[in-house]
Design an enzyme around this catalytic site. Sequence first.
Site, PDB file in Angstrom:
ATOM      1  N   GLU A 142      -7.521  -9.759  -2.038  1.00  0.00           N
ATOM      2  CA  GLU A 142      -6.383  -9.465  -1.165  1.00  0.00           C
ATOM      3  C   GLU A 142      -6.714  -9.740   0.310  1.00  0.00           C
ATOM      4  O   GLU A 142      -6.628  -8.866   1.166  1.00  0.00           O
ATOM      5  CB  GLU A 142      -5.939  -8.012  -1.345  1.00  0.00           C
ATOM      6  CG  GLU A 142      -5.404  -7.705  -2.727  1.00  0.00           C
ATOM      7  CD  GLU A 142      -4.926  -6.271  -2.882  1.00  0.00           C
ATOM      8  OE1 GLU A 142      -4.056  -6.004  -3.724  1.00  0.00           O
ATOM      9  OE2 GLU A 142      -5.440  -5.392  -2.152  1.00  0.00           O
ATOM     10  N   GLU A 298      -2.857  -7.541 -10.521  1.00  0.00           N
ATOM     11  CA  GLU A 298      -2.798  -6.095 -10.296  1.00  0.00           C
ATOM     12  C   GLU A 298      -1.362  -5.598 -10.382  1.00  0.00           C
ATOM     13  O   GLU A 298      -0.450  -6.180  -9.796  1.00  0.00           O
ATOM     14  CB  GLU A 298      -3.362  -5.712  -8.924  1.00  0.00           C
ATOM     15  CG  GLU A 298      -4.862  -5.839  -8.782  1.00  0.00           C
ATOM     16  CD  GLU A 298      -5.349  -5.279  -7.453  1.00  0.00           C
ATOM     17  OE1 GLU A 298      -4.661  -4.397  -6.884  1.00  0.00           O
ATOM     18  OE2 GLU A 298      -6.395  -5.736  -6.958  1.00  0.00           O
TER      19      GLU A 298
END
Length: 691
Positions: A142, A298
């Site tokens: 991320e 995710e």
Amino acid sequence: MLYGADYNPDQWPEDVWDDDVRLMQEAGVNIVSLGIFAWSRIQPAENVWDFAWLDTVIDKLHAGGIRVNLATATASPPPWVSATYPETLPVDENGASYWPGSRQHFAPSSPTYRRLAGELVRRLAERYVNHPAVVMWHVGNEFGCHLWMDFSDAARDAYRVWLSDRYRTIDALNAAWGTTFWSQTYGSFHEIFPPRLAPYSHNPSSMLDWRRFTSDMLLECYLAEREILLEAGATQPITTNFMGPFKPADYRRWAPHMDVIADDCYPDPANPNRIRDAAFQRDLVRSLKPGVPWMLWEQATDAVSWRPGNPGKRAGALMAETAQSIARGADGIMFFQWRQSRAGSEKFHSAMLPHAGTETRTWNAVTQLGARLAALGDLPAPGHDAQVALVFDWENWWAVEERDHPTEIDYLALTLQWYGAFHARGIQVDIIAPEDAGAGYDLVVAPVLYLLREEGASAIVRFVENGGTLVTGPFTDIVDEHDQFRSGGFLTLLGDVVGLRLEDFGALAGESTGGNGVGALSAASAQAARAAAARGTVSFSFDDATHVGRLVAEAVRPSGATVLGTFETGLQTGSAAITRNRFGAGEAWYVATQPDAGALDAVVDALVSASGVRPVVEDVPAGVEVARRGDLVTLINHADDTVQIAIHGTDAETGAAVERVVLESQGVAFVLAPIDAAVTRTAPLADATVL
């Protein structure tokens, strides 16, 4: 279908690892992302390395038939890095350092951080590149999630180099930034600093480049690690996890460097628009690499831990939300995380295996989901399934939300409103750059395209000229790629296409409606119009009804366009609010205000009729989401009541012939239905299969 989660065995004693593998098999897990935050375990000190535990974990997973998406572990440097090399720490605009104790506490431009991260990646690659369990590489994590901008000296030095590479000469930079304003003319690149704390507004052209630079520095970190993996002989797919419409990183520039797109998506159960917003995110990531399946790396099995309030998912919502990804091209479904943490900031975050164990609603949901995914088998790749393209552009996002504009614009929110009107109608939408407008689409929607590059404008012009339908406006085609006005005013690139001249933006915030604005209205209507104006809105006519517009009421003057609606209140009373212009074989619509929800529905109804676009499935009840990937049609009932839908095809899970399905609340159906098997009627309820 890949199915799994982030796996963090370094947080747990070795005596649970065998249990993990056994329970993963029970849940249907066939892949895990391993070691994302394991740098301190792998390298507890600068010259100390420990791979023995990782060897053991990977071997156990391999023996259990579970594949590994091996992380480079560079997302969170261990404490010794910050203590030994404080120059790796990022800095905010005030000059204060971000300190360790959380994660992402590194300056992306720091040569020292990149050196240390590179050594870690090199050792991991050399050790595991040929391990049969490793089927994918997870670079970083991320990027930019918490650290959106770094103003450190490392960033300063890198920024100067980046600008020098971009402009070559300081004169070219001064011209691009318009530095004669406020005495900002630079004599050399070494006079330029990051946009640190300043008394007032920064130069908007410089801010645009700063955002480009910030995105590029994060991308450089990814590319540096990718190159090390390739040099070590990696043949597995290499990628990192995106975060949907994440403003700091221009994912469209990143996408060519990803072997497969991966994304993280956490719909908020308390958000009334969560279904729309999540669908947009999934369409966005699908559109970044057309025709290639992607992975959801995710999502949450239940509640997250990082919002002010963290409600759990309603029964069935996990399947329904997962189906949104599958419907839009995902071939991998994963979670954060496998085993719920017992310590740290995310210990309250749900996981596949919760603290309460396997006798839980969450465990039942994830095992049932695993079984359904396994039954799907191979799925068709996402094809060119959309007739409608929605323009969403990062550089425009950065520029249109800069300071000192006629009004504040939330670009993502406005884009989502347009997207939602098509999503509610079951009409498939691709999310594209303006440069990608072209053949294959019947309708291109380009809201608030303030910054428009010449290449993008040329593509849009060709699209309309060749027979497509365009809708755009307001605040569109205003500045160039440097955030400067072009010579000749506004709509300089698209003026001929829309058949308009734009004179003024007519910001509505605080607008006071005078007599001319309400003179033709009844007393009650005049009072309502004044109240609307005080709220920053304006009324306009369209399709034999009065509607509400927001943000601006532009002063546009037709130069060939046909007026379809006019402003009824405000300074532009009587002037064009909605126009339609024939151009070549196509046509372009212009909306000179931002329609509210009711007005937007009316406009989209008219556009759908004019352009001939059709929903994926006809006559779908409200609350049912429909999407197509090749021959696979996914139907999801987000409503509270049971619904019935007629569709001809084959059940993708069972192979049974399908004529119609009945979906209970949160029910999902996967039907293989060639495009000529579109639904044209509502089916009787009798003898239908309930899902």
